[in-house]
Structures are given as structure tokens and as C-alpha cells.
Scaffold this motif. Structure first.
Motif, PDB file in Angstrom:
ATOM      1  N   THR A  95       0.851  -1.195   0.000  1.00 27.57           N
ATOM      2  CA  THR A  95       0.000   0.000   0.000  1.00 27.57           C
ATOM      3  C   THR A  95       0.887   1.245   0.000  1.00 27.57           C
ATOM      4  O   THR A  95       0.949   1.978   0.989  1.00 27.57           O
ATOM      5  N   PRO A  96       1.598   1.495  -1.099  1.00 26.80           N
ATOM      6  CA  PRO A  96       2.560   2.603  -1.134  1.00 26.80           C
ATOM      7  C   PRO A  96       1.919   3.971  -0.986  1.00 26.80           C
ATOM      8  O   PRO A  96       2.587   4.943  -0.660  1.00 26.80           O
ATOM      9  N   GLY A  97       0.605   4.062  -1.221  1.00 28.24           N
ATOM     10  CA  GLY A  97      -0.086   5.327  -1.046  1.00 28.24           C
ATOM     11  C   GLY A  97      -0.550   5.582   0.372  1.00 28.24           C
ATOM     12  O   GLY A  97      -1.157   6.613   0.643  1.00 28.24           O
ATOM     13  N   THR A  98      -0.272   4.647   1.278  1.00 23.36           N
ATOM     14  CA  THR A  98      -0.652   4.806   2.684  1.00 23.36           C
ATOM     15  C   THR A  98       0.612   4.951   3.519  1.00 23.36           C
ATOM     16  O   THR A  98       1.273   3.953   3.835  1.00 23.36           O
ATOM     17  N   PRO A  99       0.990   6.172   3.885  1.00 22.16           N
ATOM     18  CA  PRO A  99       2.234   6.376   4.628  1.00 22.16           C
ATOM     19  C   PRO A  99       2.221   5.675   5.985  1.00 22.16           C
ATOM     20  O   PRO A  99       1.169   5.295   6.509  1.00 22.16           O
ATOM     21  N   VAL A 100       3.412   5.534   6.548  1.00 18.06           N
ATOM     22  CA  VAL A 100       3.611   4.923   7.864  1.00 18.06           C
ATOM     23  C   VAL A 100       4.173   5.986   8.796  1.00 18.06           C
ATOM     24  O   VAL A 100       5.062   6.758   8.419  1.00 18.06           O
ATOM     25  N   SER A 101       3.661   6.044  10.014  1.00 16.59           N
ATOM     26  CA  SER A 101       4.174   6.981  11.018  1.00 16.59           C
ATOM     27  C   SER A 101       4.383   6.230  12.320  1.00 16.59           C
ATOM     28  O   SER A 101       3.442   5.685  12.900  1.00 16.59           O
ATOM     29  N   PHE A 102       5.647   6.169  12.773  1.00 18.74           N
ATOM     30  CA  PHE A 102       5.974   5.499  14.029  1.00 18.74           C
ATOM     31  C   PHE A 102       5.791   6.473  15.195  1.00 18.74           C
ATOM     32  O   PHE A 102       6.309   7.590  15.180  1.00 18.74           O
ATOM     33  N   ASP A 103       5.060   6.029  16.215  1.00 21.83           N
ATOM     34  CA  ASP A 103       4.847   6.826  17.420  1.00 21.83           C
ATOM     35  C   ASP A 103       5.997   6.541  18.385  1.00 21.83           C
ATOM     36  O   ASP A 103       5.880   5.718  19.292  1.00 21.83           O
ATOM     37  N   THR A 104       7.095   7.242  18.185  1.00 18.06           N
ATOM     38  CA  THR A 104       8.339   6.949  18.910  1.00 18.06           C
ATOM     39  C   THR A 104       8.420   7.743  20.212  1.00 18.06           C
ATOM     40  O   THR A 104       9.336   8.542  20.422  1.00 18.06           O
ATOM     41  N   GLU A 105       7.461   7.522  21.101  1.00 17.47           N
ATOM     42  CA  GLU A 105       7.448   8.232  22.379  1.00 17.47           C
ATOM     43  C   GLU A 105       8.173   7.408  23.438  1.00 17.47           C
ATOM     44  O   GLU A 105       7.556   6.695  24.230  1.00 17.47           O
ATOM     45  N   PHE A 106       9.479   7.515  23.435  1.00 21.54           N
ATOM     46  CA  PHE A 106      10.290   6.862  24.465  1.00 21.54           C
ATOM     47  C   PHE A 106      11.489   7.752  24.767  1.00 21.54           C
ATOM     48  O   PHE A 106      11.793   8.682  24.014  1.00 21.54           O
ATOM     49  N   GLY A 107      12.156   7.479  25.876  1.00 21.30           N
ATOM     50  CA  GLY A 107      13.316   8.270  26.257  1.00 21.30           C
ATOM     51  C   GLY A 107      12.936   9.617  26.844  1.00 21.30           C
ATOM     52  O   GLY A 107      11.767   9.912  27.114  1.00 21.30           O
ATOM     53  N   ASN A 108      13.937  10.468  27.037  1.00 16.46           N
ATOM     54  CA  ASN A 108      13.772  11.813  27.587  1.00 16.46           C
ATOM     55  C   ASN A 108      14.136  12.808  26.502  1.00 16.46           C
ATOM     56  O   ASN A 108      15.289  12.913  26.108  1.00 16.46           O
ATOM     57  N   ARG A 109      13.148  13.524  26.008  1.00 19.50           N
ATOM     58  CA  ARG A 109      13.392  14.368  24.842  1.00 19.50           C
ATOM     59  C   ARG A 109      14.391  15.477  25.093  1.00 19.50           C
ATOM     60  O   ARG A 109      15.003  15.990  24.151  1.00 19.50           O
ATOM     61  N   SER A 110      14.571  15.863  26.364  1.00 22.37           N
ATOM     62  CA  SER A 110      15.590  16.857  26.701  1.00 22.37           C
ATOM     63  C   SER A 110      16.991  16.273  26.634  1.00 22.37           C
ATOM     64  O   SER A 110      17.981  17.011  26.696  1.00 22.37           O
ATOM     65  N   HIS A 111      17.060  14.966  26.508  1.00 19.34           N
ATOM     66  CA  HIS A 111      18.337  14.265  26.360  1.00 19.34           C
ATOM     67  C   HIS A 111      18.254  13.428  25.084  1.00 19.34           C
ATOM     68  O   HIS A 111      17.955  12.228  25.129  1.00 19.34           O
ATOM     69  N   PRO A 112      18.494  14.057  23.945  1.00 23.57           N
ATOM     70  CA  PRO A 112      18.317  13.367  22.657  1.00 23.57           C
ATOM     71  C   PRO A 112      19.077  12.060  22.535  1.00 23.57           C
ATOM     72  O   PRO A 112      18.675  11.191  21.764  1.00 23.57           O
ATOM     73  N   GLU A 113      20.146  11.929  23.312  1.00 19.53           N
ATOM     74  CA  GLU A 113      20.913  10.678  23.238  1.00 19.53           C
ATOM     75  C   GLU A 113      20.102   9.483  23.719  1.00 19.53           C
ATOM     76  O   GLU A 113      20.439   8.327  23.417  1.00 19.53           O
ATOM     77  N   THR A 114      18.983   9.722  24.421  1.00 21.16           N
ATOM     78  CA  THR A 114      18.093   8.633  24.851  1.00 21.16           C
ATOM     79  C   THR A 114      17.021   8.309  23.810  1.00 21.16           C
ATOM     80  O   THR A 114      16.264   7.355  23.989  1.00 21.16           O
ATOM     81  N   ILE A 115      16.958   9.101  22.753  1.00 22.84           N
ATOM     82  CA  ILE A 115      15.914   8.939  21.744  1.00 22.84           C
ATOM     83  C   ILE A 115      16.485   8.706  20.352  1.00 22.84           C
ATOM     84  O   ILE A 115      16.064   7.777  19.642  1.00 22.84           O
ATOM     85  N   ILE A 116      17.437   9.520  19.950  1.00 26.54           N
ATOM     86  CA  ILE A 116      17.918   9.491  18.567  1.00 26.54           C
ATOM     87  C   ILE A 116      18.441   8.127  18.136  1.00 26.54           C
ATOM     88  O   ILE A 116      18.078   7.650  17.045  1.00 26.54           O
ATOM     89  N   PRO A 117      19.284   7.435  18.920  1.00 26.42           N
ATOM     90  CA  PRO A 117      19.776   6.137  18.436  1.00 26.42           C
ATOM     91  C   PRO A 117      18.656   5.146  18.138  1.00 26.42           C
ATOM     92  O   PRO A 117      18.694   4.447  17.118  1.00 26.42           O
ATOM     93  N   GLY A 118      17.639   5.099  19.010  1.00 26.12           N
ATOM     94  CA  GLY A 118      16.537   4.170  18.802  1.00 26.12           C
ATOM     95  C   GLY A 118      15.700   4.527  17.583  1.00 26.12           C
ATOM     96  O   GLY A 118      15.361   3.663  16.764  1.00 26.12           O
TER      97      GLY A 118
END
Length: 290
Positions: A95-118
Motif C-alpha cells: 500500500t505505497p499510497g498509505t504512509p507509515v508513522s511510528f509513534d516513537t514516544e520513548f526516552g527523555n526528549r531533553s536528552h536526545p541521546e536517549t531517543i535518537i539512536p533508537g
């Protein structure tokens, strides 16, 4: 971006600012409305119906599906699960016309090193198995501002730290829920900042924000800043203003999100009405800008 040029959707249209030379083209600029609305019924001829399904009915109105993927479907024990992500990616190829969006709500956003690698690993795995269907992530680049504040520019430095994620996704999804309750002017100020923040990454990628159809209330019917109370639905004017604002700011579309737990003050699950309220605004706008 060129690898997605044959996708059935136009989600990757460049969302350039509407400068003066662009105004002549404004009437033909596309704006794609995507939905993740887990309600069950819609109004037909004044009666509630679930046939066809709401998703099928919305598709007939040029309001298109998007696959919003929540943590349990792509994480195991707090880490990206390659097999799960592989399955999601391969399934989305059909279904290439149906985009995918991951709800990546984990880690501490004030510390990007806890989020960006994942998040980066999730996107790497996805693209390993699917280079056809556009993929984005929820509220990561730029970060969610949770409404507008006088000091909102403090997010500039935080957003810049997530630039690597902006380079990996295929579209950018700031979040513009109704954190300000019924204050539409405050919502518009937040929209101006967040769309501008997405453009600052200079990726040339489409901006497709998340918006909501509800305002949270307390049991007495006033705005609930905790976002846990019953809901009232946006009026036609409120929804139209949100769509028109995003369009004028240069967004390529939006993702209309709702919760399966939404209940109105009378305890009922909301319904979609193409001829009334927020439903009319959505359908009218989607069909005018398809």
C-alpha cells in the motif's frame, strides 16, 4: 526523496512557503488529508451507519488512511525489534499510497541521546525492507511544544539536535493538538512556530502535521488542560481555520488523529458527519485540494 517519486500518494510534495510569486498557483496546490480516526459510525441520511466501514467511507471523501504504529508493535523490551519492523515495512509495500508513522514516544526528549539512536535504528531497519512507502515519526523533528508560550523559541536549540532524524524520515510531522482548548488564536501561533521549525531543517521534505478533532473538557464542560476528560468536537469553523492555516503556512497535508477512548459529555463515542461540524470541514477541504 527521488526514490518515492512513484508512490501512489502525493505526501512528498514539497511544502514551499507561499511567497508572492507562488500565490498564482495557490488555487491548485494540493493538500492531502490523512486520518487515524478509530471511531465506528458515520451519518448517512440523518441515520448512523457502519456500512461501509468508516475508513472506506472517508476514503470516498478523499480523506486517506495512514498507518500509525505504536510502541508494542515495533519495540521489544525497550529496544527496536528488527523482525517486527521488517514485518511492518514489508506489509506497507503493498500500500505505497498509505504512509507509515511510528509513534516513537520513548526516552527523555531533553536528552536526545536517549531517543535518537533508537529512532534512527527504527528508520534504518524500515528502509532496509521498504523504499517505496513514505515513513515519518511522531513529534520528534521538530519536538512537540505542547501549545504556544512566550518562550517558545527555547525549543530552537532542542529541535536542532534532532536534525539527523529529519534527514532520515520522508516527511516531517510536528504535533498541533488542541492543547490550548478553544483558543484558536493560540493554536495558530503554535502552528506558525512549529511549521517554521520543520522548515528550518532545510530538507525540502513535506510537512504533514498531526492535528486533532477534539477539545478535552472537565465534567463541567470547561477546558481540561490535563487532556484526560471527555471531549467536545471541533466546530466546522474551528476545523476549517486549522486546515486553512496549515495550507497557508505551506504544509503538504495533515494527519487527523483521534483516540479510541474519546467520549463526549453524554458518554457516547463521537461519530463522523460529512454534512456537519468538523466532518464537513474536513471533507470539503480535502475534496477542494485533492
Amino acid at each position: 526523496m527521488t526514490k518515492f517519486k512513484n508512490a501512489a500518494t502525493l505526501v512528498l510534495l514539497l511544502a514551499a512557503p507561499l511567497c508572492s510569486p507562488c500565490r498564482a498557483q495557490e488555487a491548485t496546490k494540493k493538500f492531502i488529508v490523512y486520518e487515524f480516526i478509530p471511531y465506528h459510525a458515520h451519518v448517512v441520511g440523518g441515520e448512523l451507519s457502519s456500512v461501509p466501514s468508516l475508513k472506506q467511507y472517508l476514503e470516498s471523501l478523499d480523506i486517506h488512511s495512514i498507518k500509525v504504529i505504536y510502541l508494542p508493535r515495533f519495540m521489544t523490551n525497550g529496544h527496536p525489534d528488527e523482525k517486527k519492523i521488517e514485518d511492518i515495512a514489508k506489509s506497507a509495500i503493498g500500500t505505497p499510497g498509505t504512509p507509515v508513522s511510528f509513534d516513537t514516544e520513548f526516552g527523555n526528549r531533553s536528552h536526545p541521546e536517549t531517543i535518537i539512536p533508537g529512532v534512527s535504528e527504527i528508520l534504518r531497519i524500515y528502509h532496509r525492507y521498504n523504499t517505496v512507502t513514505p515513513v515519518g515519526v511522531y513529534a520528534t523533528a521538530p519536538q512537540n511544544t505542547y501549545a504556544w508560550r512566550q518562550d517558545i523559541a527555547r525549543f530552537d536549540a532542542l529541535n536542532q539536535r534532532y536534525a539527523s532524524i529529519a534527514n532520515q524520515v520522508d516527511f516531517l510531522s510536528p504535533v498541533l493538538y488542541n492543547y490550548e482548548g478553544a483558543d484558536t488564536e493560540a493554536w495558530k501561533r503554535a502552528a506558525v512556530y512549529n511549521i517554521a521549525a520543520a522548515k528550518k531543517y532545510n530538507t525540502g521534505k513535506s510537512i504533514v502535521p498531526y492535528i486533532s478533532v477534539t477539545i478535552r473538557l472537565t465534567s463541567s464542560g470547561v477546558n481540561d488542560q490535563t487532556q484526560h476528560g471527555p471531549v467536545r468536537m471541533l466546530t466546522e469553523a474551528e476545523m476549517h481555520t486549522r486546515l486553512e492555516t496549515l495550507y497557508d503556512l505551506g504544509a503538504a497535508g495533515c494527519i487527523v488523529w483521534a483516540s479510541s477512548e474519546d467520549r463526549t459529555l453524554d458518554g457516547k463515542v463521537p461519530v463522523f458527519d460529512r454534512n456537519s461540524g468538523w466532518g464537513k470541514a474536513l471533507a470539503d477541504f480535502a475534496q477542494a485540494h485533492r
